[in-house]
Scaffold this motif. Structure first.
Motif, PDB file in Angstrom:
ATOM      1  N   ARG A 204      -6.738  65.733  60.144  1.00 19.49           N
ATOM      2  CA  ARG A 204      -7.210  64.675  59.250  1.00 19.49           C
ATOM      3  C   ARG A 204      -5.992  63.945  58.697  1.00 19.49           C
ATOM      4  O   ARG A 204      -5.057  64.585  58.216  1.00 19.49           O
ATOM      5  CB  ARG A 204      -8.001  65.288  58.099  1.00 19.49           C
ATOM      6  CG  ARG A 204      -8.404  64.290  57.038  1.00 19.49           C
ATOM      7  CD  ARG A 204      -9.006  64.960  55.843  1.00 19.49           C
ATOM      8  NE  ARG A 204     -10.404  65.274  56.113  1.00 19.49           N
ATOM      9  CZ  ARG A 204     -11.206  65.842  55.231  1.00 19.49           C
ATOM     10  NH1 ARG A 204     -10.744  66.189  54.048  1.00 19.49           N
ATOM     11  NH2 ARG A 204     -12.459  66.077  55.523  1.00 19.49           N
ATOM     12  N   ILE A 205      -6.003  62.609  58.779  1.00 15.79           N
ATOM     13  CA  ILE A 205      -4.934  61.813  58.187  1.00 15.79           C
ATOM     14  C   ILE A 205      -5.548  60.647  57.423  1.00 15.79           C
ATOM     15  O   ILE A 205      -6.651  60.200  57.727  1.00 15.79           O
ATOM     16  CB  ILE A 205      -3.915  61.289  59.227  1.00 15.79           C
ATOM     17  CG1 ILE A 205      -4.589  60.431  60.290  1.00 15.79           C
ATOM     18  CG2 ILE A 205      -3.126  62.415  59.843  1.00 15.79           C
ATOM     19  CD1 ILE A 205      -3.623  59.736  61.225  1.00 15.79           C
ATOM     20  N   ARG A 206      -4.810  60.148  56.439  1.00 15.93           N
ATOM     21  CA  ARG A 206      -5.246  59.013  55.628  1.00 15.93           C
ATOM     22  C   ARG A 206      -4.347  57.837  55.972  1.00 15.93           C
ATOM     23  O   ARG A 206      -3.122  57.939  55.860  1.00 15.93           O
ATOM     24  CB  ARG A 206      -5.117  59.359  54.151  1.00 15.93           C
ATOM     25  CG  ARG A 206      -5.629  58.306  53.223  1.00 15.93           C
ATOM     26  CD  ARG A 206      -5.613  58.841  51.795  1.00 15.93           C
ATOM     27  NE  ARG A 206      -6.187  57.886  50.899  1.00 15.93           N
ATOM     28  CZ  ARG A 206      -5.469  57.071  50.128  1.00 15.93           C
ATOM     29  NH1 ARG A 206      -4.154  57.122  50.177  1.00 15.93           N
ATOM     30  NH2 ARG A 206      -6.070  56.219  49.323  1.00 15.93           N
ATOM     31  N   THR A 207      -4.946  56.717  56.378  1.00 14.40           N
ATOM     32  CA  THR A 207      -4.188  55.551  56.803  1.00 14.40           C
ATOM     33  C   THR A 207      -5.039  54.308  56.606  1.00 14.40           C
ATOM     34  O   THR A 207      -6.138  54.394  56.070  1.00 14.40           O
ATOM     35  CB  THR A 207      -3.735  55.715  58.271  1.00 14.40           C
ATOM     36  OG1 THR A 207      -2.926  54.611  58.643  1.00 14.40           O
ATOM     37  CG2 THR A 207      -4.918  55.827  59.199  1.00 14.40           C
TER      38      THR A 207
ATOM     39  N   ARG B 275     -13.574  60.601  64.018  1.00 10.83           N
ATOM     40  CA  ARG B 275     -14.415  59.732  63.190  1.00 10.83           C
ATOM     41  C   ARG B 275     -13.524  59.054  62.167  1.00 10.83           C
ATOM     42  O   ARG B 275     -12.499  59.595  61.757  1.00 10.83           O
ATOM     43  CB  ARG B 275     -15.537  60.508  62.519  1.00 10.83           C
ATOM     44  CG  ARG B 275     -15.146  61.286  61.304  1.00 10.83           C
ATOM     45  CD  ARG B 275     -16.348  61.818  60.505  1.00 10.83           C
ATOM     46  NE  ARG B 275     -17.231  62.650  61.275  1.00 10.83           N
ATOM     47  CZ  ARG B 275     -17.211  63.976  61.275  1.00 10.83           C
ATOM     48  NH1 ARG B 275     -16.333  64.623  60.538  1.00 10.83           N
ATOM     49  NH2 ARG B 275     -18.058  64.660  61.998  1.00 10.83           N
ATOM     50  N   ILE B 276     -13.941  57.854  61.776  1.00 10.32           N
ATOM     51  CA  ILE B 276     -13.234  57.095  60.750  1.00 10.32           C
ATOM     52  C   ILE B 276     -14.154  56.985  59.546  1.00 10.32           C
ATOM     53  O   ILE B 276     -15.278  56.506  59.658  1.00 10.32           O
ATOM     54  CB  ILE B 276     -12.834  55.708  61.263  1.00 10.32           C
ATOM     55  CG1 ILE B 276     -11.815  55.840  62.390  1.00 10.32           C
ATOM     56  CG2 ILE B 276     -12.270  54.860  60.129  1.00 10.32           C
ATOM     57  CD1 ILE B 276     -11.413  54.536  63.030  1.00 10.32           C
TER      58      ILE B 276
ATOM     59  N   LEU C  72      -8.995  59.326  59.090  1.00  8.87           N
ATOM     60  CA  LEU C  72      -9.206  59.537  60.519  1.00  8.87           C
ATOM     61  C   LEU C  72      -9.189  61.040  60.718  1.00  8.87           C
ATOM     62  O   LEU C  72      -8.202  61.706  60.394  1.00  8.87           O
ATOM     63  CB  LEU C  72      -8.099  58.867  61.332  1.00  8.87           C
ATOM     64  CG  LEU C  72      -8.112  59.080  62.835  1.00  8.87           C
ATOM     65  CD1 LEU C  72      -9.397  58.522  63.443  1.00  8.87           C
ATOM     66  CD2 LEU C  72      -6.912  58.430  63.474  1.00  8.87           C
ATOM     67  N   GLU C  73     -10.302  61.601  61.196  1.00  9.95           N
ATOM     68  CA  GLU C  73     -10.375  63.046  61.332  1.00  9.95           C
ATOM     69  C   GLU C  73     -11.069  63.431  62.630  1.00  9.95           C
ATOM     70  O   GLU C  73     -11.800  62.635  63.218  1.00  9.95           O
ATOM     71  CB  GLU C  73     -11.087  63.680  60.143  1.00  9.95           C
ATOM     72  CG  GLU C  73     -12.546  63.333  60.031  1.00  9.95           C
ATOM     73  CD  GLU C  73     -13.221  64.000  58.840  1.00  9.95           C
ATOM     74  OE1 GLU C  73     -12.520  64.596  57.999  1.00  9.95           O
ATOM     75  OE2 GLU C  73     -14.442  63.922  58.762  1.00  9.95           O
TER      76      GLU C  73
END
Length: 139
Positions: free
Chosen positions: A33-36, A96-97, A113-114
């Protein structure tokens, strides 16, 4: 005219853009999982799904091709190990976004985004009653 020219440029040189996407995909596969920002998430999703598909196929050629994107041997082993087993029956759509709203500084649309079917992180157990911190010291 831009006929047949795909992908976003992000106001970066091609080398910077490719390195950024490679790093984002590596981080996504490591942390799941990332945050962007939304546009970066959409571009990274394309590359991440291709890498996971290469992991499902599992040949040496596919491992070397995925190694061009994933810069960490541990993450590459994860792609060709647990992730390929997790997504073996899934025909695609590994990510998934989730839109998070606007960022405070510049109002950029943010997203998570994970990977789908991601195991939940274990919850830290609550402090048990009668632990040393709660018991009064003997006088």
């Amino acid at each position: 005219m831009r006929h047949g020219v795909a992908g976003r440029r992000f106001s970066r040189t091609s080398a910077h853009r490719e390195a950024m996407m490679d790093n984002m995909v590596t981080s996504l596969l490591r942390h799941e999982r990332i945050r962007t920002t939304v546009p970066k998430a959409k571009e990274a999703r394309k590359l991440a799904e291709k890498v996971i598909t290469l992991g499902k196929k599992g040949s040496l050629h596919n491992r070397r091709t995925a190694g061009k994107v994933v810069n960490d041997k541990e993450v590459l082993a994860k792609v060709f190990g647990p992730l390929s087993e997790r997504y073996a029956q899934r025909p695609g759509g590994y990510t998934r976004i989730i839109r998070l709203g606007k960022r405070l500084g510049d109002a950029a649309e943010m997203a998570l985004l994970e990977l789908v079917d991601r195991p939940e992180a274990p919850v830290a157990p609550a402090a048990a009653e009668g632990t040393e911190a709660e018991t009064p010291a003997a006088e």
